[in-house]
Motif scaffolding. Structure first.
Motif, PDB file in Angstrom:
ATOM      1  N   ALA A  32       6.856  -9.953  -1.758  1.00 26.02           N
ATOM      2  CA  ALA A  32       6.798 -11.320  -2.260  1.00 26.02           C
ATOM      3  C   ALA A  32       5.536 -11.594  -3.060  1.00 26.02           C
ATOM      4  CB  ALA A  32       6.908 -12.306  -1.096  1.00 26.02           C
ATOM      5  N   LEU A  33       4.473 -10.862  -2.809  1.00 25.55           N
ATOM      6  CA  LEU A  33       3.220 -11.083  -3.532  1.00 25.55           C
ATOM      7  C   LEU A  33       3.208 -10.415  -4.895  1.00 25.55           C
ATOM      8  CD1 LEU A  33       0.509 -10.690  -0.755  1.00 25.55           C
ATOM      9  CD2 LEU A  33       1.506 -12.789  -1.674  1.00 25.55           C
ATOM     10  N   GLY A  34       3.908  -9.319  -5.050  1.00 26.03           N
ATOM     11  CA  GLY A  34       3.879  -8.577  -6.306  1.00 26.03           C
ATOM     12  C   GLY A  34       4.320  -7.153  -6.082  1.00 26.03           C
ATOM     13  N   ASN A  35       3.825  -6.251  -6.914  1.00 27.29           N
ATOM     14  CA  ASN A  35       4.252  -4.859  -6.814  1.00 27.29           C
ATOM     15  C   ASN A  35       3.074  -3.913  -6.980  1.00 27.29           C
ATOM     16  OD1 ASN A  35       4.014  -4.204  -9.808  1.00 27.29           O
ATOM     17  ND2 ASN A  35       5.501  -5.860  -9.879  1.00 27.29           N
ATOM     18  N   THR A  36       3.268  -2.698  -6.488  1.00 28.36           N
ATOM     19  CA  THR A  36       2.289  -1.618  -6.605  1.00 28.36           C
ATOM     20  C   THR A  36       3.002  -0.397  -7.150  1.00 28.36           C
ATOM     21  OG1 THR A  36       1.030  -2.451  -4.721  1.00 28.36           O
ATOM     22  CG2 THR A  36       0.632  -0.170  -5.380  1.00 28.36           C
ATOM     23  N   ASN A  37       2.387   0.256  -8.148  1.00 28.19           N
ATOM     24  CA  ASN A  37       2.991   1.419  -8.786  1.00 28.19           C
ATOM     25  C   ASN A  37       2.072   2.616  -8.611  1.00 28.19           C
ATOM     26  OD1 ASN A  37       3.700   3.365 -10.990  1.00 28.19           O
ATOM     27  ND2 ASN A  37       5.210   1.791 -11.460  1.00 28.19           N
ATOM     28  N   LEU A  93       0.875  -1.168   0.000  1.00 25.82           N
ATOM     29  CA  LEU A  93       0.000   0.000   0.000  1.00 25.82           C
ATOM     30  C   LEU A  93       0.914   1.221   0.000  1.00 25.82           C
ATOM     31  CD1 LEU A  93      -2.545  -1.180   2.717  1.00 25.82           C
ATOM     32  CD2 LEU A  93      -2.712  -1.442   0.229  1.00 25.82           C
ATOM     33  N   VAL A  94       0.822   2.028  -1.066  1.00 23.77           N
ATOM     34  CA  VAL A  94       1.838   3.048  -1.311  1.00 23.77           C
ATOM     35  C   VAL A  94       1.208   4.430  -1.321  1.00 23.77           C
ATOM     36  CG1 VAL A  94       3.665   3.821  -2.876  1.00 23.77           C
ATOM     37  CG2 VAL A  94       3.145   1.385  -2.681  1.00 23.77           C
ATOM     38  N   ASN A  95       1.897   5.374  -0.719  1.00 20.94           N
ATOM     39  CA  ASN A  95       1.543   6.783  -0.791  1.00 20.94           C
ATOM     40  C   ASN A  95       2.787   7.558  -1.230  1.00 20.94           C
ATOM     41  OD1 ASN A  95      -0.040   9.229  -0.329  1.00 20.94           O
ATOM     42  ND2 ASN A  95       1.321   9.550   1.406  1.00 20.94           N
ATOM     43  N   THR A 118      17.161   4.380  -5.608  1.00 17.97           N
ATOM     44  CA  THR A 118      16.895   2.990  -5.241  1.00 17.97           C
ATOM     45  C   THR A 118      16.098   2.848  -3.955  1.00 17.97           C
ATOM     46  OG1 THR A 118      19.039   2.914  -4.115  1.00 17.97           O
ATOM     47  CG2 THR A 118      18.971   2.154  -6.410  1.00 17.97           C
ATOM     48  N   GLY A 119      16.114   3.848  -3.091  1.00 25.28           N
ATOM     49  CA  GLY A 119      15.410   3.764  -1.820  1.00 25.28           C
ATOM     50  C   GLY A 119      14.008   4.319  -1.911  1.00 25.28           C
ATOM     51  N   ASP A 120      13.477   4.706  -0.749  1.00 16.65           N
ATOM     52  CA  ASP A 120      12.111   5.227  -0.713  1.00 16.65           C
ATOM     53  C   ASP A 120      12.046   6.731  -0.908  1.00 16.65           C
ATOM     54  OD1 ASP A 120      13.203   6.055   1.646  1.00 16.65           O
ATOM     55  OD2 ASP A 120      11.601   5.299   2.935  1.00 16.65           O
ATOM     56  N   THR A 121      13.201   7.384  -1.215  1.00 19.27           N
ATOM     57  CA  THR A 121      13.249   8.832  -1.401  1.00 19.27           C
ATOM     58  C   THR A 121      14.021   9.172  -2.671  1.00 19.27           C
ATOM     59  OG1 THR A 121      13.196   9.196   0.989  1.00 19.27           O
ATOM     60  CG2 THR A 121      13.959  11.020  -0.372  1.00 19.27           C
ATOM     61  N   LYS A 137       3.319   0.345   2.994  1.00 22.35           N
ATOM     62  CA  LYS A 137       3.018  -0.692   3.970  1.00 22.35           C
ATOM     63  C   LYS A 137       2.794  -1.974   3.188  1.00 22.35           C
ATOM     64  CE  LYS A 137       0.788   2.341   7.369  1.00 22.35           C
ATOM     65  NZ  LYS A 137      -0.468   2.599   8.126  1.00 22.35           N
ATOM     66  N   ALA A 138       3.478  -3.043   3.610  1.00 22.61           N
ATOM     67  CA  ALA A 138       3.388  -4.283   2.846  1.00 22.61           C
ATOM     68  C   ALA A 138       3.499  -5.481   3.774  1.00 22.61           C
ATOM     69  CB  ALA A 138       4.491  -4.335   1.792  1.00 22.61           C
ATOM     70  N   ASN A 139       2.789  -6.565   3.424  1.00 18.98           N
ATOM     71  CA  ASN A 139       2.880  -7.832   4.142  1.00 18.98           C
ATOM     72  C   ASN A 139       2.787  -8.954   3.108  1.00 18.98           C
ATOM     73  OD1 ASN A 139       2.962  -9.752   6.167  1.00 18.98           O
ATOM     74  ND2 ASN A 139       0.743  -9.727   6.471  1.00 18.98           N
ATOM     75  N   PRO A 140       3.873  -9.640   2.844  1.00 17.09           N
ATOM     76  CA  PRO A 140       5.204  -9.594   3.456  1.00 17.09           C
ATOM     77  C   PRO A 140       5.904  -8.253   3.233  1.00 17.09           C
ATOM     78  CG  PRO A 140       4.885 -11.566   2.095  1.00 17.09           C
ATOM     79  CD  PRO A 140       3.769 -10.662   1.797  1.00 17.09           C
ATOM     80  N   PRO A 141       7.031  -8.036   3.906  1.00 16.59           N
ATOM     81  CA  PRO A 141       7.703  -6.739   3.838  1.00 16.59           C
ATOM     82  C   PRO A 141       8.182  -6.384   2.433  1.00 16.59           C
ATOM     83  CG  PRO A 141       8.511  -8.033   5.691  1.00 16.59           C
ATOM     84  CD  PRO A 141       7.680  -8.948   4.864  1.00 16.59           C
ATOM     85  N   VAL A 142       8.451  -5.077   2.234  1.00 18.46           N
ATOM     86  CA  VAL A 142       8.965  -4.568   0.959  1.00 18.46           C
ATOM     87  C   VAL A 142      10.343  -5.153   0.693  1.00 18.46           C
ATOM     88  CG1 VAL A 142       9.716  -2.492  -0.251  1.00 18.46           C
ATOM     89  CG2 VAL A 142       7.641  -2.444   1.152  1.00 18.46           C
ATOM     90  N   THR A 143      10.552  -5.548  -0.559  1.00 18.55           N
ATOM     91  CA  THR A 143      11.869  -6.065  -0.949  1.00 18.55           C
ATOM     92  C   THR A 143      12.704  -5.030  -1.694  1.00 18.55           C
ATOM     93  OG1 THR A 143      10.874  -7.011  -2.952  1.00 18.55           O
ATOM     94  CG2 THR A 143      11.095  -8.446  -1.018  1.00 18.55           C
ATOM     95  N   HIS A 144      12.057  -4.194  -2.547  1.00 19.83           N
ATOM     96  CA  HIS A 144      12.823  -3.124  -3.194  1.00 19.83           C
ATOM     97  C   HIS A 144      11.880  -2.075  -3.801  1.00 19.83           C
ATOM     98  CE1 HIS A 144      12.138  -5.791  -6.709  1.00 19.83           C
ATOM     99  NE2 HIS A 144      12.143  -4.657  -7.395  1.00 19.83           N
ATOM    100  N   TYR A 145      12.497  -0.910  -4.121  1.00 19.87           N
ATOM    101  CA  TYR A 145      11.805   0.228  -4.738  1.00 19.87           C
ATOM    102  C   TYR A 145      12.386   0.448  -6.138  1.00 19.87           C
ATOM    103  CZ  TYR A 145      10.247   1.409   0.000  1.00 19.87           C
ATOM    104  OH  TYR A 145       9.693   1.390   1.251  1.00 19.87           O
ATOM    105  N   ARG A 146      11.523   0.951  -7.020  1.00 18.80           N
ATOM    106  CA  ARG A 146      11.989   1.310  -8.359  1.00 18.80           C
ATOM    107  C   ARG A 146      11.312   2.614  -8.772  1.00 18.80           C
ATOM    108  NH1 ARG A 146      11.337  -2.629 -13.511  1.00 18.80           N
ATOM    109  NH2 ARG A 146       9.149  -2.071 -13.183  1.00 18.80           N
TER     110      ARG A 146
END
Length: 590
Positions: free
Chosen positions: A293-298, A225-227, A269-272, A248-257
């Protein structure tokens, strides 16, 4: 002696008539016991000193106090008082049955007593416990097992202290025919589930009235869940902006793009992400893609960048026929909202405030440069120029009076605007016509420029007759023609007029000065002046025009122009001519 299980008694007990001295003071009675607990079945016989036998379900257990065949069984009590109580230590389900105490020699037995052994259920088990995971949006089915209970266990579900209804139950009798297993299934809709909730399965029966519990924690897994926030906004082009991707993610975030306008940003590469923004951030959104692990949100955001006007659609120059409509279009982008102004170059009139400028039934004077200007208040201004070319007859703009020096080389220039341009240029001196080139004293040259055609008639040696000639300039194209009459004046005559004007001014100044002197000086100066005049009164200057009606010159200019047009109405495939006529002008000295 009696061995365990060696005697089986059948039928009714024999009559005790005549043996009234053998009396059961205490007899076993029905009991309920929980497996694992001890229990005592009482048996007291007065006046009897023979063998006493305990029987279970018709099978002898032992005589008197000998229960060697049953390690958990003992006969207790005061033998002298006839007490033969049966003690069962740590009762088991196998102890469940009917018991009798018998006085063998007296042929007397007690009433049968039912010993009921209760078995609490095993600890309940929730399938998937201690944590049950499911994807967000899915419903949940929880299953709880409570096995090996006698009687069968009852199961309830509890969440936050409240009992959940709607569970389904099934019971299964085990092979021993005594115990049962219970299965309860609870369905929970997706809208009724929260991550981290704990749900309890409680199993109970008479052997475990307080129940046994098992608890499961609900783990709702979901895509990130991304803001995406942008600070500051609005921002002027060229300033620093910070993008923050909170997830916010479950399972936890693995990476940002990160990406901008669909193109990857490799150095983020990070959250900023921090960057100096330009106008492109207004139309090309920045996106943050978060993966687990479930997928991604853009998620994407544009930046409210303030920037000056920039062309989105460039206007094009036009060439149209006279009388047709001309439509120009231009599109600008800018932030904040911009204002569009269409104007003709060199004119202060606003023609349109729209992206489109429409000129109805254009005339040749509409030809020229037009400007599409965009204004972003307090930020900037931009403009784009286009050209309107109007196809029509030629138009000639030349000085009607041109100058030359006597005895020197002289030129007469004729400037012609013509669209379409002439494809042949011809010069003439009435009554003959000349192609471009040299004929005698005359040379005709034609030069094309961005603004039109300049035709120059050069005379190698100016003679007086050249100043007495009226020159004609005529041009044609497929739409029509235009004519201009040009006169040639001598530069020297202009200088003479200037000299005379200066002399008259000096003379008037001298008169004023003389008037201020005394009477004596004034009279003497007057006598001297009379002598000078009388000495030169036989010199006269007179300029005589053979054309005695100078006031009619403009009218004659128009008549001549019309005559030239008539004369050239059928030129030999010519598009341009120069023609001369002689006017009568003489200077006489006397």
């Amino acid at each position: 002696s009696f061995a365990p299980h060696s005697i089986r008694l059948q039928g009714e007990p024999p009559s005790t008539s005549g043996r009234s001295s053998v009396v059961f003071i205490q007899q076993p009675h029905d009991l309920v016991v929980v497996a694992g607990q001890p229990v005592t079945l009482p048996c007291s016989i007065t006046g009897y000193h023979g063998m006493v036998l305990w029987v279970k379900d018709g099978l002898a257990l032992g005589v008197n106090r000998d229960m060697s065949g049953y390690p958990r069984y003992d006969v207790i009590g005061d033998h002298s008082k006839g007490e033969y109580h049966l003690l069962i230590q740590r009762t088991e389900l196998t102890d469940d049955g009917s018991f009798e105490c018998q006085a063998i020699q007296a042929a007397t037995r007690s009433r049968p007593a039912r010993l009921t052994v209760l078995v609490p259920p095993d600890d309940p088990v929730i399938i998937g416990a201690p944590v049950v995971s499911l994807r967000a949006g899915n419903s949940l089915n929880l299953t709880c097992h409570a096995n090996n209970a006698k009687p069968a266990a009852s199961i309830i579900w509890i969440r936050n202290g409240e009992v959940l209804n709607g569970a389904a139950y099934t019971k299964t009798l085990l092979r021993d025919g005594r115990r049962e297993s219970t299965v309860s299934t609870l369905h929970i809709s997706a809208s009724n589930i929260e991550n981290g909730q704990q749900i309890t399965c409680r199993a109970s029966n008479k052997a475990a009235p307080n129940g046994k519990e098992a608890t499961v924690t609900i783990d709702i897994q979901h895509f990130p869940l991304v803001n995406l926030s942008v600070e500051p906004q609005p921002v002027l082009e060229g300033n620093l902006v910070k993008f923050h991707c909170a997830a916010k993610a479950n399972p936890p975030v693995t990476h940002y793009r990160w990406a901008k306008g669909g193109s990857m940003i490799t150095d983020a590469t990070g959250d900023t992400y921090e960057v100096l923004v330009d106008h492109s951030f207004f139309t090309e959104p920045v996106s943050c893609e978060v993966t687990n692990a479930l997928g991604n949100t853009n998620i994407s955001r544009n930046v409210d960048v303030y920037f000056g006007p920039r062309l989105a659609a460039e206007p094009q120059s036009l060439q149209v026929d006279r009388g047709s409509d001309a439509v120009f279009s231009c599109a600008w982008i800018g932030n904040p909202s911009l204002t569009i102004v269409w104007m003709k170059r060199g004119h202060g009139v606003v023609l349109s405030n729209e992206n489109t400028l429409t000129l109805k039934a254009v005339r040749q004077e509409d030809a020229g440069k037009y400007v599409c200007r965009a204004v972003v208040p307090r930020v900037g201004v931009g403009e784009k120029e286009v050209t309107l070319t109007v196809n029509g007859p030629p138009t000639i703009s030349s000085t009607q009076t041109q100058q030359a020096l006597y005895g020197e080389k002289g030129q007469i220039k004729c400037f012609i605007r013509s669209t379409p341009p002439p494809d042949r240029i011809v010069s003439s001196i009435y009554p003959s016509m000349l192609e471009s080139g040299t004929s005698g004293r005359y040379t005709v040259e034609t030069v094309s420029t961005e603004d039109g055609v300049i035709s120059t008639l050069t005379m190698s040696n100016i003679v007086p007759a050249d100043f007495q000639t009226i020159y004609n300039c005529t041009a044609w194209n497929s739409f029509g023609s235009d004519t201009e009459i040009i006169r040639l004046k001598e530069q020297g005559s202009l200088r003479l007029a200037v000299i005379i004007g200066v002399a008259v001014g000096a003379f008037l100044a001298l008169i004023v000065l003389i008037g201020t002197l005394g009477a004596f000086c004034c009279a003497r100066l007057q006598r001297n002046l009379k002598g000078v005049v009388s000495a030169k009164n036989d010199i006269r200057v007179e300029i005589v025009h053979k054309d005695h009606n100078a006031a009619r010159e403009p009218e004659d200019h128009g008549n001549m122009k019309q005559m030239m047009v008539s004369w050239h109405s059928k030129p030999p495939s010519s598009l341009f001519s120069l023609t001369s006529f002689t006017s009568g002008l003489s200077i006489r000295l006397g």
